[in-house]
Design an enzyme around this catalytic site. Structure first.
Site, PDB file in Angstrom:
ATOM      1  N   SER A 283      -5.690 -42.737 -17.389  1.00 50.28           N
ATOM      2  CA  SER A 283      -6.865 -42.665 -16.568  1.00 50.28           C
ATOM      3  C   SER A 283      -6.829 -41.720 -15.662  1.00 50.28           C
ATOM      4  O   SER A 283      -7.890 -41.172 -15.059  1.00 50.28           O
ATOM      5  CB  SER A 283      -6.863 -44.195 -16.265  1.00 50.28           C
ATOM      6  OG  SER A 283      -5.740 -44.558 -15.384  1.00 50.28           O
TER       7      SER A 283
ATOM      8  N   LYS B  63       3.452 -46.228 -23.250  1.00 52.85           N
ATOM      9  CA  LYS B  63       2.442 -47.313 -23.488  1.00 52.85           C
ATOM     10  C   LYS B  63       1.497 -46.529 -24.437  1.00 52.85           C
ATOM     11  O   LYS B  63       1.182 -45.197 -24.364  1.00 52.85           O
ATOM     12  CB  LYS B  63       1.726 -47.719 -22.300  1.00 52.85           C
ATOM     13  CG  LYS B  63       0.575 -48.535 -22.888  1.00 52.85           C
ATOM     14  CD  LYS B  63      -0.356 -48.906 -21.670  1.00 52.85           C
ATOM     15  CE  LYS B  63      -1.182 -48.369 -20.926  1.00 52.85           C
ATOM     16  NZ  LYS B  63      -2.291 -47.923 -21.818  1.00 52.85           N
TER      17      LYS B  63
ATOM     18  N   GLU C 155      -2.021 -47.090 -27.377  1.00 50.37           N
ATOM     19  CA  GLU C 155      -3.187 -47.945 -27.792  1.00 50.37           C
ATOM     20  C   GLU C 155      -3.111 -48.191 -29.151  1.00 50.37           C
ATOM     21  O   GLU C 155      -2.732 -47.186 -29.831  1.00 50.37           O
ATOM     22  CB  GLU C 155      -4.557 -47.253 -27.305  1.00 50.37           C
ATOM     23  CG  GLU C 155      -4.584 -47.041 -25.652  1.00 50.37           C
ATOM     24  CD  GLU C 155      -5.807 -46.620 -25.301  1.00 50.37           C
ATOM     25  OE1 GLU C 155      -7.010 -46.380 -26.040  1.00 50.37           O
ATOM     26  OE2 GLU C 155      -6.043 -46.244 -24.112  1.00 50.37           O
TER      27      GLU C 155
ATOM     28  N   GLU D 154      -6.846 -55.212 -22.284  1.00 54.10           N
ATOM     29  CA  GLU D 154      -8.056 -54.779 -21.544  1.00 54.10           C
ATOM     30  C   GLU D 154      -9.028 -55.433 -21.895  1.00 54.10           C
ATOM     31  O   GLU D 154      -9.567 -55.410 -22.875  1.00 54.10           O
ATOM     32  CB  GLU D 154      -7.988 -53.179 -21.578  1.00 54.10           C
ATOM     33  CG  GLU D 154      -8.984 -52.644 -20.496  1.00 54.10           C
ATOM     34  CD  GLU D 154      -8.802 -51.073 -20.525  1.00 54.10           C
ATOM     35  OE1 GLU D 154      -7.823 -50.399 -21.150  1.00 54.10           O
ATOM     36  OE2 GLU D 154      -9.806 -50.621 -19.818  1.00 54.10           O
TER      37      GLU D 154
HETATM   38  O1  KIV Z   1      -4.777 -45.638 -18.379  1.00 53.94           O
HETATM   39  C1  KIV Z   1      -4.943 -46.659 -17.695  1.00 53.94           C
HETATM   40  O2  KIV Z   1      -4.820 -46.470 -16.455  1.00 53.94           O
HETATM   41  C2  KIV Z   1      -4.712 -47.826 -18.469  1.00 53.94           C
HETATM   42  C3  KIV Z   1      -4.871 -48.965 -17.857  1.00 53.94           C
HETATM   43  C4  KIV Z   1      -6.354 -49.317 -17.796  1.00 53.94           C
HETATM   44  C5  KIV Z   1      -4.337 -50.325 -18.209  1.00 53.94           C
HETATM   45  O3  KIV Z   1      -4.205 -47.890 -19.536  1.00 53.94           O
END
Ligand code: KIV
Length: 282
Positions: A47, A115, A117, A185
C-alpha cells in the site's frame, strides 16, 4: 528493552485469546512511533504505492522500492515483528522467483517475515519459502488488491456460500503449506469467524469484523491523513487538518515576516561583527 515479537509470541497470543495489533508503516519516524506504542506487527505494505508514492494502485510497486522502505522501518523497530509485503510480479511467476525475492526481503532489508497475496495457488511458493530458506510467511486472502482487476475491484468477499467456502479452503491450504499467520481483507465476519476457529495459526483481519485473532489498519487511514478512507477503517486522529493548519500558519508567518523571530535567530559576538564590517570596509 521489550522482548522481540516472534512467530512463537503470536502463536501464544492466539492460544491465550490475546488480540494482536498490527499497522502498516513505511518509514523510520512512523515505524518508531508504532513500535513505541506497543503495536505487535508492523507491515511494510505494498500500500506504500498508493499511500506514500502516489500510484493509482499497488501494481507498479517494485522489489527495490519495497526494500528501500523495509530498511527504514527495520532501522526504527526494536520490539514489533516487521513483515515485508511482496509486490506484484515478485512471487507469482515461479516458486524459484518467490523464494529468491522472499530471501532478498530478509537478506537485504532485514525483515522478520514476508507477506504474499493468494490462496491455494500460492501454497507451493509458501511451502518452498518456509522450508528452503526458513522465512516465515503470512498469507493474504479475501480481497487481494494485486488482483483487483480480475476479481472485480474492491468488493466485500465471501457473501455467498460458494465464495465463502473457497476463502476457507484457501486459508486451510496456506496453513497446511506452513504459513505462520493468515491475513484476510474485506471478508464477511461469518467467514472470518469460521477461519479463525478452524486455523491453529493466528488470523489477522482488515474489514472482516471482530472475530479474527488480530486487526490491521493502514496507518494513513488510522491517522486521518487523507480526506477519504475505506468504510471499514476507523480514524483515531485527524492529522490532515492538523498538518494543513500547521503548514498554513507557517506559510502565513513567513510571508508576514513573523518567522523566524528573535528566539530562532543566532548572532555573532558584537566585537566579531564589528571586525567583520571593518574587514569588509563598511
Ligand atoms: O499493503 C497493505 O497495506 C496491506 C494491508 C491492507 C493488509 O496488505
Amino acid at each position: 528493552m521489550a522482548e522481540k515479537v516472534t512467530v512463537r509470541t503470536l502463536q501464544k497470543m492466539k492460544e491465550r485469546g490475546e488480540k494482536i495489533s498490527m499497522v502498516t508503516a513505511y518509514d523510520y519516524p512512523t515505524a518508531k512511533l508504532a513500535d513505541e506504542a506497543g503495536i505487535d506487527i508492523i507491515l511494510v505494505g505494498d500500500s506504500v504505492g498508493m499511500v506514500v508514492l502516489g500510484y493509482k494502485s499497488t501494481v507498479p510497486v517494485t522489489m527495490d522500492e519495497m526494500i528501500h522502505h523495509c530498511k527504514a522501518v527495520v532501522r526504527a523497530v526494536n520490539r514489533a515483528m516487521v513483515v515485508g509485503d511482496m509486490p506484484y510480479l515478485s512471487y507469482q511467476i515461479s516458486v524459484e522467483q518467490a523464494v529468491r525475492n522472499a530471501g532478498r526481503m530478509v537478506k537485504e532489508a532485514g525483515v522478520d517475515a514476508i507477506k504474499l497475496e493468494g490462496g491455494k495457488e500460492m501454497a507451493p511458493a509458501v511451502k518452498a519459502i518456509v522450508e528452503r530458506i526458513g522465512v516465515p510467511v503470512m498469507g493474504h486472502i479475501g480481497l487481494t488488491p494485486q488482483r483487483a482487476a480480475i476479481s472485480g475491484g474492491y468488493k466485500l468477499q465471501g457473501k455467498d456460500a460458494e465464495t465463502a467456502k473457497a476463502i476457507i479452503d484457501d486459508a486451510l491450504a496456506l496453513e497446511e503449506a506452513g504459513a505462520f499467520c493468515v491475513l484476510f481483507e474485506f471478508t464477511t465476519a461469518e467467514v472470518a469467524k469460521i477461519i479463525t476457529e478452524k486455523l491453529k495459526v493466528p488470523t489477522i483481519g482488515i474489514g472482516c469484523g471482530p472475530h479474527c485473532d488480530g486487526q490491521v489498519l493502514v496507518l494513513h487511514d488510522l491517522l486521518g491523513f487523507y480526506e477519504t478512507a475505506p468504510k471499514f477503517s476507523k480514524q483515531y486522529a485527524h492529522l490532515r487538518q492538523i498538518i494543513l493548519d500547521a503548514l498554513r500558519t507557517y506559510s502565513g508567518e513567513v510571508k508576514a515576516q513573523k518567522f523566524p523571530a528573535e528566539e530562532h535567530t543566532f548572532h555573532m559576538p558584537p566585537e566579531e561583527h564589528e571586525r567583520l564590517l571593518r574587514m569588509l570596509g563598511e
